[in-house]
Design an enzyme around this catalytic site. Sequence first.
Site, PDB file in Angstrom:
ATOM      1  N   HIS A 240       9.127   2.321  -3.434  1.00 19.64           N
ATOM      2  CA  HIS A 240       8.410   4.154  -4.657  1.00 19.64           C
ATOM      3  C   HIS A 240       9.019   5.163  -3.233  1.00 19.64           C
ATOM      4  CE1 HIS A 240       5.635   2.726  -1.537  1.00 19.64           C
ATOM      5  NE2 HIS A 240       4.893   4.318  -1.445  1.00 19.64           N
TER       6      HIS A 240
ATOM      7  N   ASP B 103       7.319   7.195   4.402  1.00 17.60           N
ATOM      8  CA  ASP B 103       7.167   5.747   5.107  1.00 17.60           C
ATOM      9  C   ASP B 103       7.979   4.691   4.510  1.00 17.60           C
ATOM     10  OD1 ASP B 103       5.221   5.922   3.153  1.00 17.60           O
ATOM     11  OD2 ASP B 103       3.834   4.515   4.288  1.00 17.60           O
TER      12      ASP B 103
ATOM     13  N   ASP C 118       3.021  -0.221  -2.504  1.00 17.78           N
ATOM     14  CA  ASP C 118       2.059  -0.011  -2.080  1.00 17.78           C
ATOM     15  C   ASP C 118       1.736  -0.117  -3.315  1.00 17.78           C
ATOM     16  OD1 ASP C 118       2.578   0.542   0.733  1.00 17.78           O
ATOM     17  OD2 ASP C 118       2.198   3.133   0.525  1.00 17.78           O
TER      18      ASP C 118
ATOM     19  N   HIS D 123       2.268  -3.034   6.550  1.00 22.57           N
ATOM     20  CA  HIS D 123       1.731  -2.144   6.108  1.00 22.57           C
ATOM     21  C   HIS D 123       0.438  -1.613   6.383  1.00 22.57           C
ATOM     22  CE1 HIS D 123       1.025   1.591   3.492  1.00 22.57           C
ATOM     23  NE2 HIS D 123       2.168   2.237   3.749  1.00 22.57           N
TER      24      HIS D 123
END
Length: 306
Positions: free
Chosen positions: A62, A66, A207, A266
């Site tokens: 995405h 980051d 994410d 993450h």
Amino acid sequence: MKFLFLGTSAGRPTKTRNVSGLVVEFENDNGWYLFDCGEATQHQILKTTYSLNKLKSIFITHLHGDHCYGLFGLITTKMMEKSSSPLKIYAPRGLKEMIESCVDIRFEHLGYEIEFIEIFGGFEEEFDKFSIKVLPLIHSIESYAYFIKQKDKFNLNKELLQKDGLAPSNYYKDLKEGKEVIVNGVIYKPEKYLIKKEGKKVIIAGDNAEPDILVKYLNNLDLLIHEATYTQEVFDNLEIKYLHTTAKNLGEVAKRYNVKNLIATHISPRYEGYEILEEIKKFYNGNVFVANDFDMFLLKDYLIYL
């Protein structure tokens, strides 16, 4: 299949963790693949044995910084190293325009071919050693997981062949390639003598607030690499609930669907990492790790920390 974590922090780097980046390498392949490319990923690569000239494709989950801000420098460094090998970048819509705003990506400037492939839920592609399927996730922007299926391998049952009268010869190669052979009037069919070894199945997720969304692909999955940004207690006390997974949620889902191996990444900068691992282990008793930068894993019959 080998995995090297270049960055394991959520949102911003820390003194010990860079932001998201993951190297994936397949046995007997002549290159390597990069999943996500957060800021300073190229600095992390410099500390490894991997060369940008051997980088075949980049897969972006995405467009949060980051996970992709490292592309600007990496693309330019590949040019400055006089690397002529082509590069494919798979990413959600909008990445090409983002890169073009900072980098001249014409072949005449870079000296190598760069191709952007726009992904979407259900997108599929075949590679030499594996295939990918793109799976949609739940996040504040368009976010995806990559379902990786290693190509199946076939080995010959040599004992059965010799028992049936075919001594070792070039015919073995033909059979292994799926060709029927006839020797002295005897027909040897490959399906009788080939032993199938199914390729490993892996999900590398971006994410995602709800790992359950991957349910169709989780049952007995060989390896799930998934974010675990928060512990449940911290998440419950956040004033704003960000669309991320907790260690508890990830552990529960991995247990429910018998995921064989689990790597959490993450990690929020507020944690060292052991807090996430402890919480996952309360709900999942399988083989689990919380990745640190430069951790390397090998997936064969089971997952090994190298």
